[in-house]
Motif scaffolding. Sequence first.
Motif: not given
Length: 162
Positions: A24, A27, A30, A51, A53-56, A60, A80-81, A84
């Motif tokens: 991992l 990131p 966000a 936060q 579950p954002l990617r870029d 997701t 993912t959260c 972030n």
Amino acid sequence: MTQSTETATLTHHKTRQRLAELGLELPDVAGAVASYVPAVRTGNTVYTSGQLPLRDGSLTATGKVGAQVPADEAAELAVTCVLNALAAAGTHGDLDSARILKVVGFVASAPGFNGQPSVINGASNLLVQVFGDKGQHARSAVGVTELPLDAPVEVELIVEFS
């Protein structure tokens, strides 16, 4: 004192190394999806906003856990959260000196779904893997009918920096 995102990328060496060992990475922070900031520091304590579950900049997954999103996938979304959330907290202090005090997890739940604790275990287990004893925390895992942008999971942290 707030560190810029650029400065924050120069710190957190041990934390980044532990994350890399798990496959991992931390990131970029966000962006807010409404009128708030990603994290606020008072004294040695940082409170992150919830936060997603954002990617870029994109979710997701969307939908309700127990219907469109299986619980095991939702647990990965909780990871993912929390990544972030760590990125947001890391703009206010060096994560290598962090102690995780509390995790609050929200799970957009289909009717009858009651596995919220196992979903938020995704976030909790990662924090213990990364921070060891300093990752042990108090926690709430709450089922809700809706989350922003139809996200399945949202996680916020309270972090103390030494």
